[in-house]
Design a protein around this motif. Structure first.
Motif, mmCIF file in Angstrom:
data_model
loop_
_atom_site.group_PDB
_atom_site.id
_atom_site.type_symbol
_atom_site.label_atom_id
_atom_site.label_comp_id
_atom_site.label_asym_id
_atom_site.label_seq_id
_atom_site.Cartn_x
_atom_site.Cartn_y
_atom_site.Cartn_z
ATOM 1 N N ALA A 124 22.920 13.756 3.387
ATOM 2 C CA ALA A 124 22.237 14.247 2.695
ATOM 3 C C ALA A 124 21.216 13.938 1.308
ATOM 4 N N PHE A 125 22.095 13.417 0.596
ATOM 5 C CA PHE A 125 21.800 13.598 -0.819
ATOM 6 C C PHE A 125 21.153 11.886 -0.132
ATOM 7 N N ILE A 126 21.215 11.478 -0.006
ATOM 8 C CA ILE A 126 20.361 10.457 0.019
ATOM 9 C C ILE A 126 19.196 10.226 1.211
ATOM 10 N N GLU A 127 19.233 11.256 2.003
ATOM 11 C CA GLU A 127 18.268 11.688 3.026
ATOM 12 C C GLU A 127 16.802 12.762 1.436
ATOM 13 N N SER A 128 17.885 13.042 0.288
ATOM 14 C CA SER A 128 17.325 13.858 -0.954
ATOM 15 C C SER A 128 16.852 12.909 -1.707
ATOM 16 N N ILE A 129 17.699 11.550 -1.333
ATOM 17 C CA ILE A 129 16.552 10.954 -3.000
ATOM 18 C C ILE A 129 15.769 10.326 -2.194
ATOM 19 N N LEU A 130 15.622 10.353 -0.913
ATOM 20 C CA LEU A 130 14.479 9.703 -0.396
ATOM 21 C C LEU A 130 13.161 10.252 -0.567
ATOM 22 N N THR A 131 13.774 11.540 0.454
ATOM 23 C CA THR A 131 11.934 12.234 0.394
ATOM 24 C C THR A 131 12.050 12.855 -1.459
ATOM 25 N N ALA A 132 12.766 12.873 -2.559
ATOM 26 C CA ALA A 132 11.594 12.914 -3.658
ATOM 27 C C ALA A 132 11.185 11.928 -4.063
ATOM 28 N N ILE A 133 11.640 10.467 -3.369
ATOM 29 C CA ILE A 133 10.944 9.412 -3.358
ATOM 30 C C ILE A 133 9.628 10.235 -2.883
ATOM 31 N N ILE A 134 9.322 10.144 -1.354
ATOM 32 C CA ILE A 134 8.677 10.312 -1.112
ATOM 33 C C ILE A 134 6.844 11.007 -2.225
ATOM 34 N N VAL A 135 7.944 12.353 -2.962
ATOM 35 C CA VAL A 135 7.059 13.144 -3.604
ATOM 36 C C VAL A 135 6.223 12.499 -4.655
ATOM 37 N N ASN A 173 0.977 -1.531 0.353
ATOM 38 C CA ASN A 173 0.084 0.261 -0.052
ATOM 39 C C ASN A 173 1.202 1.076 0.060
ATOM 40 N N THR A 174 0.503 1.730 -0.917
ATOM 41 C CA THR A 174 1.479 3.510 -0.968
ATOM 42 C C THR A 174 1.397 3.900 0.639
ATOM 43 N N LYS A 175 0.198 4.175 1.421
ATOM 44 C CA LYS A 175 1.008 4.750 2.601
ATOM 45 C C LYS A 175 1.861 3.845 3.329
ATOM 46 N N ILE A 176 1.820 3.022 3.264
ATOM 47 C CA ILE A 176 3.306 1.936 3.742
ATOM 48 C C ILE A 176 4.044 2.197 3.376
ATOM 49 N N LYS A 177 4.424 2.374 2.089
ATOM 50 C CA LYS A 177 5.796 3.368 1.129
ATOM 51 C C LYS A 177 6.098 4.111 1.695
ATOM 52 N N LEU A 178 5.752 4.723 2.131
ATOM 53 C CA LEU A 178 5.971 6.937 2.450
ATOM 54 C C LEU A 178 5.613 6.315 3.664
ATOM 55 N N ALA A 179 5.640 5.513 4.674
ATOM 56 C CA ALA A 179 5.497 5.602 6.436
ATOM 57 C C ALA A 179 7.304 5.049 6.301
ATOM 58 N N ALA A 180 7.520 3.928 5.316
ATOM 59 C CA ALA A 180 8.766 3.128 5.654
ATOM 60 C C ALA A 180 9.633 4.022 4.953
ATOM 61 N N LEU A 181 9.442 5.209 3.587
ATOM 62 C CA LEU A 181 10.476 5.699 2.820
ATOM 63 C C LEU A 181 10.727 6.947 4.548
ATOM 64 N N TRP A 182 9.512 7.690 5.296
ATOM 65 C CA TRP A 182 9.892 8.598 6.291
ATOM 66 C C TRP A 182 10.919 8.623 7.221
ATOM 67 N N THR A 183 10.609 6.706 7.559
ATOM 68 C CA THR A 183 10.858 6.170 8.842
ATOM 69 C C THR A 183 13.071 6.043 8.784
ATOM 70 N N SER A 184 12.746 5.425 7.143
ATOM 71 C CA SER A 184 13.865 5.541 6.640
ATOM 72 C C SER A 184 14.637 7.274 6.782
ATOM 73 N N VAL A 185 13.837 8.670 6.458
ATOM 74 C CA VAL A 185 15.080 9.216 6.438
ATOM 75 C C VAL A 185 15.283 9.947 7.780
ATOM 76 N N MET A 186 14.313 9.315 8.352
ATOM 77 C CA MET A 186 14.644 9.811 10.228
ATOM 78 C C MET A 186 16.144 8.898 10.838
ATOM 79 N N PHE A 187 16.233 7.478 10.554
ATOM 80 C CA PHE A 187 16.934 7.566 10.356
ATOM 81 C C PHE A 187 18.312 8.078 10.163
ATOM 82 N N CYS A 188 17.862 8.182 8.797
ATOM 83 C CA CYS A 188 19.812 9.051 8.364
ATOM 84 C C CYS A 188 19.743 10.378 9.007
ATOM 85 N N TYR A 189 18.464 10.990 9.473
ATOM 86 C CA TYR A 189 19.108 12.165 10.681
ATOM 87 C C TYR A 189 19.422 11.858 11.433
#
Length: 143
Positions: A122-133, A17-33
């Motif tokens: 920062a590059f990994i996070e920007s790729i992840l957030t671009a995938i979120i978009v 589900n798209t919701k799960i994909k988005l939550a997983a991506l935001w989780t990955s972003v937070m781990f990188c932060y």
């Protein structure tokens, strides 16, 4: 799935589900932060600067603004799962774009040898957030 679509010896898979994909991506972003900030403690003199109060977050207002900046992606993990698709899609596009731009700005303004790990994050996070978009923009619709 029809028998023709299933090949012998192939692995079982299912649509996520798209919701799960988005939550997983935001989780990955937070781990990188979190890891980026943790690894920054290993940069020479960084801990000393913390102790002396010589950081970018040297005032209550700046610290509070940084708190807001980091709270939004953390909340988007949960929000991506519970919000209705229309508002969910909008928030993921808006915050995804904002955080992609912020991380690209950080990547291009932090070019110092000891901070190469931070630029990488920062590059990994920007790729992840671009995938979120991208996922939010391409959210499947009922026909």
């Amino acid at each position: 799935m029809s028998e023709k679509e299933i090949k012998s010896g192939s692995f079982e898979d299912f649509k996520i589900n798209t919701k799960i994909k988005l939550a997983a991506l935001w989780t990955s972003v937070m781990f990188c932060y979190i890891y980026g900030d943790y690894f920054s403690l290993y940069v020479p003199n960084k801990v000393k600067d913390f102790i002396n109060g010589e950081t970018l977050l040297d005032s209550p207002v700046r610290l509070f603004l940084a708190t807001i900046l980091m709270t939004i992606p953390a909340l988007m993990i949960f929000a991506s799962v519970i919000l209705k698709p229309k508002i969910n899609r909008l928030l993921n596009i808006v915050f995804g774009v904002i955080y992609t731009l912020i991380m690209l700005l950080i990547a291009f303004t932090t070019m110092k040898p000891w901070w190469s790990f931070y630029v990488f994050f920062a590059f990994i996070e920007s790729i992840l957030t671009a995938i979120i978009v991208w996922f939010a923009f391409k959210w499947p619709r009922y026909i």
